[in-house]
Design a protein around this motif. Structure first.
Motif, mmCIF file in Angstrom:
data_model
loop_
_atom_site.group_PDB
_atom_site.id
_atom_site.type_symbol
_atom_site.label_atom_id
_atom_site.label_comp_id
_atom_site.label_asym_id
_atom_site.label_seq_id
_atom_site.Cartn_x
_atom_site.Cartn_y
_atom_site.Cartn_z
ATOM 1 N N GLU A 49 -3.752 -53.262 -18.810
ATOM 2 C CA GLU A 49 -3.563 -54.427 -17.950
ATOM 3 C C GLU A 49 -4.887 -54.940 -17.414
ATOM 4 O O GLU A 49 -5.080 -56.152 -17.301
ATOM 5 N N GLU A 50 -5.792 -54.043 -17.094
ATOM 6 C CA GLU A 50 -7.109 -54.463 -16.599
ATOM 7 C C GLU A 50 -7.862 -55.270 -17.644
ATOM 8 O O GLU A 50 -8.541 -56.257 -17.317
ATOM 9 N N ILE A 107 -6.246 -58.752 -17.724
ATOM 10 C CA ILE A 107 -6.652 -59.511 -16.543
ATOM 11 C C ILE A 107 -8.098 -59.983 -16.657
ATOM 12 O O ILE A 107 -8.422 -61.143 -16.345
ATOM 13 N N CYS A 134 -3.093 -62.118 -10.781
ATOM 14 C CA CYS A 134 -4.067 -62.831 -11.613
ATOM 15 C C CYS A 134 -3.537 -64.206 -12.015
ATOM 16 O O CYS A 134 -4.274 -65.198 -11.985
ATOM 17 N N SER A 174 3.759 -56.886 -13.818
ATOM 18 C CA SER A 174 3.231 -56.078 -12.725
ATOM 19 C C SER A 174 2.605 -56.932 -11.630
ATOM 20 O O SER A 174 2.254 -58.101 -11.835
ATOM 21 N N ASP A 175 2.446 -56.330 -10.452
ATOM 22 C CA ASP A 175 1.819 -57.032 -9.337
ATOM 23 C C ASP A 175 0.386 -57.433 -9.673
ATOM 24 O O ASP A 175 -0.079 -58.508 -9.265
ATOM 25 N N LYS A 176 -0.316 -56.590 -10.441
ATOM 26 C CA LYS A 176 -1.697 -56.892 -10.807
ATOM 27 C C LYS A 176 -1.774 -58.163 -11.649
ATOM 28 O O LYS A 176 -2.560 -59.063 -11.371
#
Length: 255
Positions: free
Chosen positions: A239-240, A243, A25, A19-21
């Protein structure tokens, strides 16, 4: 510090691209002076579609360590020795196995046309599907089905090959002798305790054993014994959490 990331089930999910997120990172890691390495069971060919193009020049370890790509070019390939390859192919025929067999770039496939593994094979149409006899070398074998899979696995052991059975797929994943992700990291000059590893499956065990810090995504009974900590892969904030852990670790180690 080296940060080594498995792909499927670790930083990308359900065959989707990173993902972009998470990509953002990882770019921040490199901007801070850390090195990001991707290490997957996928061959290099099949790593590229799930990585944003800007990561294609990074160091990629494919085929569980049988391939290494740097700066967009495959620099290292380890294939089965001829006598081992011949013994493997004899066993596949004896047990009427269906398979996905990879050479350095092209592949042979005899499984079902609707097998889920095909969702991840040569998505970008970079290679050729060839008859097995046309492959110049073999670097990785996935046995999809066979008469008496357990019996076949037992016969493979004396050949000295490396065998993994992935958690979510009823397949046998076979690599040449002594080939695994830690072996490839050593070829790159990475030293024990000088890298941080993220992974989710049994094929990550060799590098987890040698990592300074090892983060397991979700839970794998075998891998858990070598993990420093784990991150659940459930819920909307998965995902958070990944990250946040990457950033936390980046702040606690030297470049």
């Amino acid at each position: 510090m080296h940060f080594v990331f498995d792909l499927d089930g670790t930083i990308c999910f359900k065959g989707q691209c990173v993902s972009d997120k998470i990509a953002g990172c990882l770019e921040q890691l490199t901007q801070a002076g850390h090195e990001v390495i991707f290490a997957s069971a996928r061959p290099i060919r099949d790593m590229l579609p799930v990585l944003p193009e800007r990561f294609h020049n990074y160091t990629l370890i494919g085929g569980n360590g049988s391939m290494i790509s740097q700066k967009g070019s495959v620099k290292y390939v380890e294939s089965f020795l001829p006598e081992v390859k011949n013994a493997l192919l004899t066993l596949l025929e004896e047990h009427q196995a269906t398979y996905l067999i990879d050479s350095e770039w092209d592949y042979a496939y005899t499984g079902a046309v609707d097998h889920p593994i095909l969702n991840n094979v040569d998505v970008s149409k970079l290679a050729q599907k060839l008859p097995l006899a046309s492959l110049k070398s073999i670097v990785k074998i996935l046995i999809l089905t066979a008469d008496d899979m357990e019996g076949l696995a037992a016969k493979l052991l004396p050949l000295g090959v490396v065998i993994h059975q992935h958690r979510n797929e009823q397949v046998l994943d076979i690599s040449p002798q002594n080939i695994h992700k830690w072996n490839a990291l050593q070829k790159l000059g990475v030293q024990p305790r000088q890298f941080i590893a993220f992974g989710n499956d049994a094929n990550d065990i060799p590098m987890f054993k040698e990592a300074h810090h090892a983060v397991m995504i979700h839970h794998h009974a075998e891998l858990a014994a070598y993990a420093t900590e784990s991150i659940p892969n459930e819920g909307e904030n998965q995902e958070e959490r990944i990250i946040a852990k990457i950033r936390e670790l980046a702040e606690t180690v030297t470049v």
